[in-house]
Design an enzyme around this catalytic site. Sequence first.
Site, PDB file in Angstrom:
ATOM      1  N   ALA A   1       0.817  -1.211   0.000  1.00 47.09           N
ATOM      2  CA  ALA A   1       0.000   0.000   0.000  1.00 47.09           C
ATOM      3  C   ALA A   1       0.852   1.263   0.000  1.00 47.09           C
ATOM      4  O   ALA A   1       0.459   2.282  -0.564  1.00 47.09           O
ATOM      5  CB  ALA A   1      -0.933  -0.002   1.202  1.00 47.09           C
ATOM      6  N   THR A   2       2.022   1.209   0.612  1.00 45.67           N
ATOM      7  CA  THR A   2       2.867   2.417   0.631  1.00 45.67           C
ATOM      8  C   THR A   2       3.182   2.852  -0.797  1.00 45.67           C
ATOM      9  O   THR A   2       3.058   4.035  -1.147  1.00 45.67           O
ATOM     10  CB  THR A   2       4.166   2.146   1.428  1.00 45.67           C
ATOM     11  OG1 THR A   2       3.801   1.809   2.771  1.00 45.67           O
ATOM     12  CG2 THR A   2       5.080   3.356   1.447  1.00 45.67           C
TER      13      THR A   2
ATOM     14  N   ASN B   1      -6.117   2.745  11.349  1.00 47.89           N
ATOM     15  CA  ASN B   1      -5.317   1.613  11.828  1.00 47.89           C
ATOM     16  C   ASN B   1      -5.023   1.658  13.314  1.00 47.89           C
ATOM     17  O   ASN B   1      -4.692   0.644  13.916  1.00 47.89           O
ATOM     18  CB  ASN B   1      -3.999   1.534  11.043  1.00 47.89           C
ATOM     19  CG  ASN B   1      -3.274   2.851  10.989  1.00 47.89           C
ATOM     20  OD1 ASN B   1      -3.836   3.871  10.590  1.00 47.89           O
ATOM     21  ND2 ASN B   1      -2.029   2.871  11.397  1.00 47.89           N
TER      22      ASN B   1
ATOM     23  N   GLN C   1      -7.038  -1.049   5.904  1.00 46.07           N
ATOM     24  CA  GLN C   1      -7.597  -1.745   7.073  1.00 46.07           C
ATOM     25  C   GLN C   1      -9.047  -2.161   6.855  1.00 46.07           C
ATOM     26  O   GLN C   1      -9.629  -2.851   7.705  1.00 46.07           O
ATOM     27  CB  GLN C   1      -7.498  -0.848   8.325  1.00 46.07           C
ATOM     28  CG  GLN C   1      -6.073  -0.470   8.702  1.00 46.07           C
ATOM     29  CD  GLN C   1      -5.300  -1.604   9.369  1.00 46.07           C
ATOM     30  OE1 GLN C   1      -5.871  -2.606   9.802  1.00 46.07           O
ATOM     31  NE2 GLN C   1      -3.995  -1.455   9.457  1.00 46.07           N
TER      32      GLN C   1
ATOM     33  N   CYS D   1       4.110   1.295  13.118  1.00 44.67           N
ATOM     34  CA  CYS D   1       5.127   2.147  12.490  1.00 44.67           C
ATOM     35  C   CYS D   1       5.533   3.278  13.421  1.00 44.67           C
ATOM     36  O   CYS D   1       6.659   3.737  13.396  1.00 44.67           O
ATOM     37  CB  CYS D   1       4.592   2.756  11.193  1.00 44.67           C
ATOM     38  SG  CYS D   1       3.706   1.588  10.199  1.00 44.67           S
TER      39      CYS D   1
HETATM   40  N1  PLP Z   1      -2.070   2.428   5.366  1.00 43.30           N
HETATM   41  C1  PLP Z   1      -2.466   1.886   6.516  1.00 43.30           C
HETATM   42  C2  PLP Z   1      -3.723   2.356   7.155  1.00 43.30           C
HETATM   43  C3  PLP Z   1      -1.708   0.888   7.130  1.00 43.30           C
HETATM   44  O1  PLP Z   1      -2.114   0.357   8.281  1.00 43.30           O
HETATM   45  C4  PLP Z   1      -0.511   0.472   6.487  1.00 43.30           C
HETATM   46  C5  PLP Z   1       0.360  -0.555   7.129  1.00 43.30           C
HETATM   47  O2  PLP Z   1       0.787  -0.396   8.246  1.00 43.30           O
HETATM   48  C6  PLP Z   1      -0.147   1.049   5.278  1.00 43.30           C
HETATM   49  C7  PLP Z   1      -0.950   2.034   4.744  1.00 43.30           C
HETATM   50  C8  PLP Z   1       1.097   0.627   4.535  1.00 43.30           C
HETATM   51  O3  PLP Z   1       0.912  -0.629   3.945  1.00 43.30           O
HETATM   52  P1  PLP Z   1       2.136  -1.517   3.400  1.00 43.30           P
HETATM   53  O4  PLP Z   1       2.705  -2.200   4.591  1.00 43.30           O
HETATM   54  O5  PLP Z   1       1.510  -2.486   2.446  1.00 43.30           O
HETATM   55  O6  PLP Z   1       3.071  -0.617   2.715  1.00 43.30           O
END
Ligand code: PLP
Length: 363
Positions: A72-73, A144, A172, A309
Amino acid sequence: MIYLDHQATTPLAPEAREAMLHWLSGPESMGFANPHSMHKAGRAAAAAVEVAREQVASLLPKGGRVIFTSGATEAINQAIRAVPRAETHPGIAFSALEHSAVVNSAIASGAMCQELPVSAEGLVDPEVSINEGTGLVAVMQVNNEIGTIQPVARLAERAHEMGALFLCDAVQGAGKLAPPEGADLIAITAHKLYGPKGIGALWVRDGVKVLPLIHGGGQESGLRSGTLSPALCAGFGAAAALAKARMDADFQHLYGLASLARSILSRWTLNGSETARWPGNLSLRLEGLNFPRLMSDCREVAFSAGSACGSGTGAPSRVLTAIGLEPVQARASIRLGFGRYTTREDVEQACRAIEAAALAQGA
Ligand code: PLP
């Protein structure tokens, strides 16, 4: 150990693992073939990728396409940095609840940024004032840290009324709730829905122009270069199909677990809305709690202070302070994240251990 950290990541579903195995096997099976090769083994791998794409798409609205990314990042970065905004609408507005993937890529883009405030309930007001000249509004589906569900359909409408696109981080919520309505761009990731780590997707509504963020061999119709992993795609697809089939059952299960946890931790105060929430996430606080001590006394429970994070920095959670908690209250908060494979016995044992440890420290 009892795992109550499902917002950080989820275990791989056995069905997803099974779907991956063929594509991870040795030379005899040809499962390792490059899905972008023209030979028979490559075409078989490409076909598996397309099946997975359909499965992932089934969690998302109709009328758009799925671009596979590393997570997702990356999907969020592409949405923020590689979707052109009109010259008259260069700004980005995002809620105070957004994940750092949204906040930091918006800041790094150099655009004028506006942070949209949230209520004490942890909700964005659908009628919140958004700056003129905003070209992208980003509000997540489910937070999250505190699990609140945002009014994204109305916020997307607001964005469109002012000539902006709407990005929803549905990390989420994907596979757990119906897809966010009205979004132009949606970011999801496999590892939060019982799929493998290292793969996610950006969903783009038909008609929305998106450019590549990563350049190279032109895979994913030129929008995301790099060799796709059929194993990761297949695992993501199987996890998505399973999540779709189990959506109601998973919700009921988690609702039951959250009620059980609340009944044991009845002295604790819930952070965020009681009603607009995903039941798999409980953010609770207790006056006088020493979190590091609690964590060290409850080593057999995997839980968290806030977002995975953000923890470790020592700074109080950005989200908890955005909903109006004092730093001391934010630091006295824990996040319990339940999942599909969490049992009632797990919750009972973990919550009793947490409550006993809190009482022992005088909180
Ligand atoms: N967005 C939310 C709400 C998340 O909880 C996370 C992961 O912690 C991310 C984005 C990032 O996802 P990814 O670990 O696939 O890069």
